[in-house]
Design a protein around this motif. Sequence first.
Motif, PDB file in Angstrom:
ATOM      1  N   ARG A   1      24.637  11.835 -16.084  1.00  0.00           N
ATOM      2  CA  ARG A   1      24.557  11.824 -14.630  1.00  0.00           C
ATOM      3  C   ARG A   1      25.026  13.142 -14.027  1.00  0.00           C
ATOM      4  NH1 ARG A   1      23.593   7.584 -11.620  1.00  0.00           N
ATOM      5  NH2 ARG A   1      24.178   6.127 -13.251  1.00  0.00           N
TER       6      ARG A   1
ATOM      7  N   ASN B   1      22.175  15.118 -14.355  1.00  0.00           N
ATOM      8  CA  ASN B   1      21.010  14.313 -14.006  1.00  0.00           C
ATOM      9  C   ASN B   1      19.815  14.606 -14.910  1.00  0.00           C
ATOM     10  OD1 ASN B   1      19.717  12.313 -12.512  1.00  0.00           O
ATOM     11  ND2 ASN B   1      18.821  13.814 -11.102  1.00  0.00           N
TER      12      ASN B   1
ATOM     13  N   GLY C   1      20.080   4.183 -10.733  1.00  0.00           N
ATOM     14  CA  GLY C   1      20.427   4.746  -9.431  1.00  0.00           C
ATOM     15  C   GLY C   1      19.346   5.688  -8.937  1.00  0.00           C
ATOM     16  N   SER C   2      19.392   6.008  -7.639  1.00  0.00           N
ATOM     17  CA  SER C   2      18.258   6.718  -7.036  1.00  0.00           C
ATOM     18  C   SER C   2      18.159   8.173  -7.481  1.00  0.00           C
ATOM     19  CB  SER C   2      18.328   6.642  -5.515  1.00  0.00           C
ATOM     20  OG  SER C   2      19.384   7.429  -5.029  1.00  0.00           O
ATOM     21  N   LYS C   3      19.310   8.787  -7.791  1.00  0.00           N
ATOM     22  CA  LYS C   3      19.268  10.188  -8.212  1.00  0.00           C
ATOM     23  C   LYS C   3      18.486  10.339  -9.524  1.00  0.00           C
ATOM     24  CE  LYS C   3      22.743  13.637  -9.341  1.00  0.00           C
ATOM     25  NZ  LYS C   3      24.183  13.932  -9.205  1.00  0.00           N
ATOM     26  N   ALA C   4      18.634   9.333 -10.392  1.00  0.00           N
ATOM     27  CA  ALA C   4      18.006   9.406 -11.714  1.00  0.00           C
ATOM     28  C   ALA C   4      16.485   9.451 -11.637  1.00  0.00           C
ATOM     29  CB  ALA C   4      18.447   8.233 -12.571  1.00  0.00           C
ATOM     30  N   SER C   5      15.913   9.052 -10.503  1.00  0.00           N
ATOM     31  CA  SER C   5      14.449   9.073 -10.422  1.00  0.00           C
ATOM     32  C   SER C   5      13.920  10.496 -10.558  1.00  0.00           C
ATOM     33  CB  SER C   5      13.973   8.433  -9.118  1.00  0.00           C
ATOM     34  OG  SER C   5      14.434   9.195  -8.022  1.00  0.00           O
ATOM     35  N   ALA C   6      14.776  11.499 -10.300  1.00  0.00           N
ATOM     36  CA  ALA C   6      14.341  12.891 -10.431  1.00  0.00           C
ATOM     37  C   ALA C   6      14.695  13.473 -11.796  1.00  0.00           C
ATOM     38  CB  ALA C   6      14.968  13.744  -9.327  1.00  0.00           C
TER      39      ALA C   6
ATOM     40  N   PRO D   1      17.678  15.362  -5.278  1.00  0.00           N
ATOM     41  CA  PRO D   1      18.018  14.028  -5.779  1.00  0.00           C
ATOM     42  C   PRO D   1      19.366  13.570  -5.216  1.00  0.00           C
ATOM     43  CG  PRO D   1      17.787  15.624  -7.593  1.00  0.00           C
ATOM     44  CD  PRO D   1      17.698  16.385  -6.314  1.00  0.00           C
ATOM     45  N   THR D   2      19.442  12.343  -4.686  1.00  0.00           N
ATOM     46  CA  THR D   2      20.710  11.847  -4.146  1.00  0.00           C
ATOM     47  C   THR D   2      21.090  10.535  -4.816  1.00  0.00           C
ATOM     48  OG1 THR D   2      19.493  10.731  -2.396  1.00  0.00           O
ATOM     49  CG2 THR D   2      20.461  12.854  -1.843  1.00  0.00           C
ATOM     50  N   GLU D   3      22.386  10.296  -4.895  1.00  0.00           N
ATOM     51  CA  GLU D   3      22.878   9.078  -5.527  1.00  0.00           C
ATOM     52  C   GLU D   3      22.727   7.894  -4.576  1.00  0.00           C
ATOM     53  OE1 GLU D   3      23.097   7.899  -8.601  1.00  0.00           O
ATOM     54  OE2 GLU D   3      24.355   9.597  -9.098  1.00  0.00           O
ATOM     55  N   ASP D   4      22.788   8.177  -3.283  1.00  0.00           N
ATOM     56  CA  ASP D   4      22.754   7.134  -2.269  1.00  0.00           C
ATOM     57  C   ASP D   4      21.319   6.972  -1.758  1.00  0.00           C
ATOM     58  OD1 ASP D   4      22.968   5.545  -0.101  1.00  0.00           O
ATOM     59  OD2 ASP D   4      24.174   6.923   1.096  1.00  0.00           O
TER      60      ASP D   4
END
Lengths: 229, 430
Positions: A118, A121, A149-154, B152-155
């Motif tokens: 993470r 990323n 989590g949303s960051k991982a989509s990138a 890219p953001t965690e939230d």
Amino acid sequence: MADENEKVLSYGDVLLRRGDVELLGGPYYLNDHIIEFFFCYLASSPASPSDSSSDPVLLVGPSITFWLMHCPDPDGLRAAIAPLKLRDRQLVLFAVNNNEDVEEAGGGSHWSLLAYDRRQNVFNHYDSMKGMNWRHADDFISIVKPFLGSKASAARLVEPSSPQQENGYDCGVYVMAIAQVLWDSYHENMEAGKGTQLSDLLHNQVTADFVSRMRETTLELIYTLARSQ
Amino acid sequence: MDAKEKQVQVRFSTKLPPELQVANTPFSVPSHLTRYGLSEVINALLGLEKPKPFDFIVEGDLIRTSLEKLLLAKNLSAETILNIEYTPALVPPQLQASHKGEDWFSAVNGSNSRYVFTGSYDGIARGWRANGQCSFSLEGHNEAITSVAVMPTEDESTMELLTASKDRSLRFWQITDQGLPDSLTKRAAASKVLKGHSSSVQCVSASPSGNECCSGSWDSTILLWHLSAKSSIDEEHTIIKRRKLDDYATPNTFEEVEVAPRCTLKGHTQCVSSVEWVEAETVFSASWDHSLRGWNVEAEVNNLTISCSKALHCLSVGGEGSSLLAAAGADPIIRIWDPRMPGTVAPIQQLTSHKSWISVCKWHRRSPYHLLSASHDGSVKVWDIRSKIPLQSLEGHKDKVMCADWWKGDSIVSGGADCQLQIYSNLRVN
């Protein structure tokens, strides 16, 4: 001749039989039970918090990885993946196998280690036969990504320089050795591990010699644990 | 012999689920069959109620001629059994929505699944819904926007955007979902303005970690910027000044922070037209100076240079092993290099079909084989690199296509000098 079904060690959820343990002794391909045991052992080491559900590092062994990869229905997948709390982890290691036949438990011919980091990323795929399990890792990522989590989509899948096996049977030992180095380096050094440093560390530690000794040390470890039970 | 149709022995295989598999035994089929004929054969064998188009692969190439010509081209004997793999064919995408704007669409980004982000020559960045409706606009740049990146953001409820502009600055925007009622067009202020380039900024890319970005400019440099939300010692140095701004749309007062670059990468001798931050330490760039470069951003060194015969306008890293470089520019050819091969000079593949300069090439985010390209000839093309000709050519624009991207897996968004934003859906790449 010893009965290969004889129970040698029961450790956490893993039951090791004579036939599993003997794989460590010879030039044999390791099965899922040995890797499962080793991950279980690493996760219970003193470096990790007593409550494993709050550990920033998670080791996902062969059986759960395989189930997630081949789970036929979305509800079952969600149920299996929720307890892992993937969103709260900084580093998740998965033991990936190339078995495509759901009917044949313990099938497949090659192990590799997939790590979601993470901090950077990124999905790092450590394959001791470079390129061999790429497609399996790639397919697997598309399944777990939504749960990270949303960051991982990138996050991309990359294959960093990984120690390479020199034979056809040591892939499982490489997965254990690399997992151990990643696990130790995370707990010793909490700051973001830079890719090149980590890859130098892997090449320095995980040598062919180290891997062959690891078969012995793991064997000793199992017998020591068995005696103390 | 001529009176009787020539036959070829074929054996079909597929990676599709069992209900779409045919027997593994060899069949005889007429040698004049093309993709369409083979697709009919598979449909007949499967007895599908609703016909399904298939594509066919022989030795890594999609079948685009008759089997007879294929055997000749591959120098295969007609006596051997031809092993053919079939996959679902890409169906023609449908134009789902289009929007006519006031000005040229010069930048588009499809990495967020809810919104398409665009930048225009009017200096405004906008967020669009799948129905082609504008949800919000971001005003601040004084000149045309050239590039839009998503951090890219965690939230999940916060979106972070980066815009690059001909006004020599970049802007960093934070947008929270609460501020975005679907029906209302909202304005937001940039929370950071990135100043440091001495000429138009042409491109921007976010780091995978979500803390940094890099930008390329007509001043020939690449600048790296720290954008971490947490204030750190590093940031103290890079913030030049803070000033209070009154946002006229809301009673809130926004704080606009100026940020200076943390480092400059020098090496290109002309406009840096495209950058991509691939891994923690790796950035690739393309330039009008006819070169592609790879940079280690930790060591701040240029560790790879590939020369091309033409000025380059676009670059994309992807494909097999996420490590192939596709680039194109001042001619109608898309070139693909594999930098893993030591001493890489020549492209491993060239794709030709466009009739003019190419403004964009972009690997599909999941598939290692698919690529889109957009050109000044007005078309957007979809490629499978296993085939020499494009799978699809989308001819919806009436002028130069200036920007295009994949969106939500298998949709394509594109914008151009005809002031149109178009959304094509349903490509079913995988």
